[in-house]
Scaffold this motif. Structure first.
Motif, PDB file in Angstrom:
ATOM      1  N   ASP A 267      40.575  43.023   3.629  1.00  0.00           N
ATOM      2  CA  ASP A 267      40.776  41.834   4.477  1.00  0.00           C
ATOM      3  C   ASP A 267      39.894  41.915   5.720  1.00  0.00           C
ATOM      4  O   ASP A 267      39.331  40.914   6.168  1.00  0.00           O
ATOM      5  CB  ASP A 267      42.237  41.758   4.928  1.00  0.00           C
ATOM      6  CG  ASP A 267      43.170  41.400   3.783  1.00  0.00           C
ATOM      7  OD1 ASP A 267      42.667  40.986   2.723  1.00  0.00           O
ATOM      8  OD2 ASP A 267      44.406  41.530   3.967  1.00  0.00           O
TER       9      ASP A 267
ATOM     10  N   LEU B 172      37.196  39.237   6.924  1.00  0.00           N
ATOM     11  CA  LEU B 172      37.358  38.523   8.194  1.00  0.00           C
ATOM     12  C   LEU B 172      36.099  38.652   9.061  1.00  0.00           C
ATOM     13  O   LEU B 172      35.720  37.714   9.764  1.00  0.00           O
ATOM     14  CB  LEU B 172      38.586  39.046   8.947  1.00  0.00           C
ATOM     15  CG  LEU B 172      39.015  38.150  10.104  1.00  0.00           C
ATOM     16  CD1 LEU B 172      39.593  36.835   9.593  1.00  0.00           C
ATOM     17  CD2 LEU B 172      40.046  38.840  10.984  1.00  0.00           C
TER      18      LEU B 172
ATOM     19  N   LEU C 205      39.729  34.909   1.233  1.00  0.00           N
ATOM     20  CA  LEU C 205      40.927  35.174   2.050  1.00  0.00           C
ATOM     21  C   LEU C 205      41.993  34.106   1.818  1.00  0.00           C
ATOM     22  O   LEU C 205      43.182  34.406   1.719  1.00  0.00           O
ATOM     23  CB  LEU C 205      40.554  35.200   3.538  1.00  0.00           C
ATOM     24  CG  LEU C 205      40.207  36.549   4.147  1.00  0.00           C
ATOM     25  CD1 LEU C 205      39.902  36.391   5.630  1.00  0.00           C
ATOM     26  CD2 LEU C 205      41.343  37.554   3.963  1.00  0.00           C
TER      27      LEU C 205
ATOM     28  N   ARG D 158      43.704  34.592  -1.381  1.00  0.00           N
ATOM     29  CA  ARG D 158      44.564  35.786  -1.339  1.00  0.00           C
ATOM     30  C   ARG D 158      45.902  35.489  -0.662  1.00  0.00           C
ATOM     31  O   ARG D 158      46.921  36.046  -1.045  1.00  0.00           O
ATOM     32  CB  ARG D 158      43.812  36.885  -0.588  1.00  0.00           C
ATOM     33  CG  ARG D 158      44.304  38.268  -0.849  1.00  0.00           C
ATOM     34  CD  ARG D 158      43.391  39.285  -0.186  1.00  0.00           C
ATOM     35  NE  ARG D 158      42.199  39.586  -0.984  1.00  0.00           N
ATOM     36  CZ  ARG D 158      41.257  40.469  -0.624  1.00  0.00           C
ATOM     37  NH1 ARG D 158      41.361  41.116   0.522  1.00  0.00           N
ATOM     38  NH2 ARG D 158      40.225  40.685  -1.400  1.00  0.00           N
ATOM     39  N   TYR D 159      45.896  34.650   0.352  1.00  0.00           N
ATOM     40  CA  TYR D 159      47.115  34.484   1.161  1.00  0.00           C
ATOM     41  C   TYR D 159      47.765  33.105   1.106  1.00  0.00           C
ATOM     42  O   TYR D 159      48.809  32.902   1.710  1.00  0.00           O
ATOM     43  CB  TYR D 159      46.815  34.836   2.627  1.00  0.00           C
ATOM     44  CG  TYR D 159      46.669  36.321   2.836  1.00  0.00           C
ATOM     45  CD1 TYR D 159      47.783  37.149   2.824  1.00  0.00           C
ATOM     46  CD2 TYR D 159      45.412  36.886   3.006  1.00  0.00           C
ATOM     47  CE1 TYR D 159      47.649  38.514   2.982  1.00  0.00           C
ATOM     48  CE2 TYR D 159      45.270  38.261   3.159  1.00  0.00           C
ATOM     49  CZ  TYR D 159      46.385  39.062   3.147  1.00  0.00           C
ATOM     50  OH  TYR D 159      46.261  40.414   3.303  1.00  0.00           O
TER      51      TYR D 159
ATOM     52  N   SER E 173      46.502  40.748   7.767  1.00  0.00           N
ATOM     53  CA  SER E 173      47.621  39.954   7.239  1.00  0.00           C
ATOM     54  C   SER E 173      48.673  39.725   8.328  1.00  0.00           C
ATOM     55  O   SER E 173      49.170  38.611   8.494  1.00  0.00           O
ATOM     56  CB  SER E 173      48.246  40.657   6.029  1.00  0.00           C
ATOM     57  OG  SER E 173      48.675  41.952   6.386  1.00  0.00           O
TER      58      SER E 173
END
Lengths: 186, 192
Positions: free
Chosen positions: A5, A9, A23, A26-27, A70
């Protein structure tokens, strides 16, 4: 190869759209589920989970690495949800009081899916009872419960809520005591 | 008997977040303390219920969701590149401000109504409009004005009580002049 991550980022901070898409993929489900669990409104959950990703994109350069990406992202998301809930509360009170408008909102607030069509009625009733009680918790207690159910350890919940671990334990303790009381009364 | 209750440690104990030493200490306490044991058991039951009945959000069409996110992000980036004076003319921010302004406008309207009622009062007598050259005080109400006009009749009650209303309507209509006539006669007699 799976990228971390933090690496993604860093690339987002340099305006790399592909890294941003990874990203997001993923989230997004977890973000949407957390937002929905706190707000119990599908439209608000969609808007605020998207808004959290927009903020992540725009403030990626300010991430200092003191927490996990996260956890940092959940903090953005939870703050957005709690602010929204706070703003909405007085407006709902003003608009819904004495009108039938609350009925549709109630349908939206009740727990969805999770129960299969062949599940029995009693199970559906228990679900409704438990989550109606969750709905009555304070915003921070509710957020702490939701994040706990997402599997976040107390230390990360504390980071996400911007408070100490001891405070999170107090929130959880009070939330569980209130839920126990509600469930015994019904 | 145990030294002190373990309220602060019940949650981390139930969540399995205690170090082995602390866990052993809490378990020793729970074995001897019924209230704490019941609290721990009930918290565990509530957590189990929460997990078992955990709700799932309504299904989302993710590709549509992501396209919408991309659209929002692009428009936000576009807006941040636009100078502020051009930005305020239109666009989502303007629209959003309009929506958020609704409760503000309602509050303003309510405050204006309350202010009006506070200044003008509720259910007060209507004020008699003041005409140019009207000798009446400006703040008389309609009832006060009517009562004031009837005072003439009270002042000349001795005349009025002797009149037959049907025959002497013009006398009543000229009561104002009665005092002038009386004063004229008195001054003539004084001069004579």
């Amino acid at each position: 190869m799976e990228r971390s991550d933090e690496a993604l980022l860093e690339r987002v901070a340099r305006r790399d759209d592909d890294a941003f898409d990874v990203l997001v993929a993923r989230y997004r489900e977890r973000a949407h589920r957390i937002a929905w669990s706190i707000l119990r409104n599908a439209e608000d959950a969609r808007d605020l989970s998207q808004e959290a990703f927009i903020r992540l994109y725009r403030s990626a350069g300010s991430f200092r690495g003191s927490a996990r990406v996260s956890t940092w992202f959940y903090r953005i998301l939870v703050n957005l949800c709690l602010d929204h809930r706070r703003r909405r509360r007085w407006w709902d009170r003003f608009v819904d009081s004495g009108s039938g408008a609350g009925d549709t909102a109630l349908l939206d607030r009740l727990p969805a899916a999770g129960v299969h069509p062949d599940d029995d009625l009693a199970r559906g009733e228990t679900m409704s009872r438990v989550w109606s009680a969750v709905d009555r918790l304070s915003s921070h207690q509710r957020a702490a419960v939701v994040l706990q159910l997402e599997g976040l350890p107390t230390s990360e919940i504390a980071e996400a809520l911007g408070c100490s671990e001891a405070t999170v334990r107090v929130h959880l303790h009070r939330a569980l005591a209130a839920l126990r009381k509600s469930l015994r009364e019904t | 008997m145990t030294a002190r209750h373990v309220d602060a440690e019940v949650v981390p104990y139930v969540l399995g977040e205690l170090a082995s030493e602390d866990r052993a200490r809490v378990e020793t306490h729970l074995a001897a303390c019924r209230p704490c044991r019941e609290t721990a058991a009930s918290f565990r039951t509530v957590l189990t219920e929460l997990v078992a009945t955990r709700a799932q959000p309504p299904a989302v069409h993710w590709s549509r969701w992501q396209a919408e996110l991309r659209r929002k992000l692009d428009s936000r980036l576009e807006r941040s590149r636009t100078p502020p004076h051009e930005r305020e003319v239109a666009g989502p921010r303007h629209a959003r401000l309009g929506w958020h302004a609704v409760p503000l406008a309602l509050s303003g309207a309510l405050a204006a109504v309350l202010l009006y009622l506070a200044v003008h009062g509720i259910g007060q007598e209507p004020r008699v409009p003041q005409l140019v050259g009207d000798p009446r005080p400006a703040d008389l109400t309609l009832d006060e004005t009517i009562a004031g006009r009837r005072l003439d009749m009270l002042r000349h009650y001795s005349v009025v009580e002797r009149l037959d209303l049907l025959e002497d309507l013009d006398v009543i209509g000229n009561l104002d002049r009665l005092a002038d006539v009386k004063e004229g006669r008195a001054s003539a007699m004084a001069e004579g």
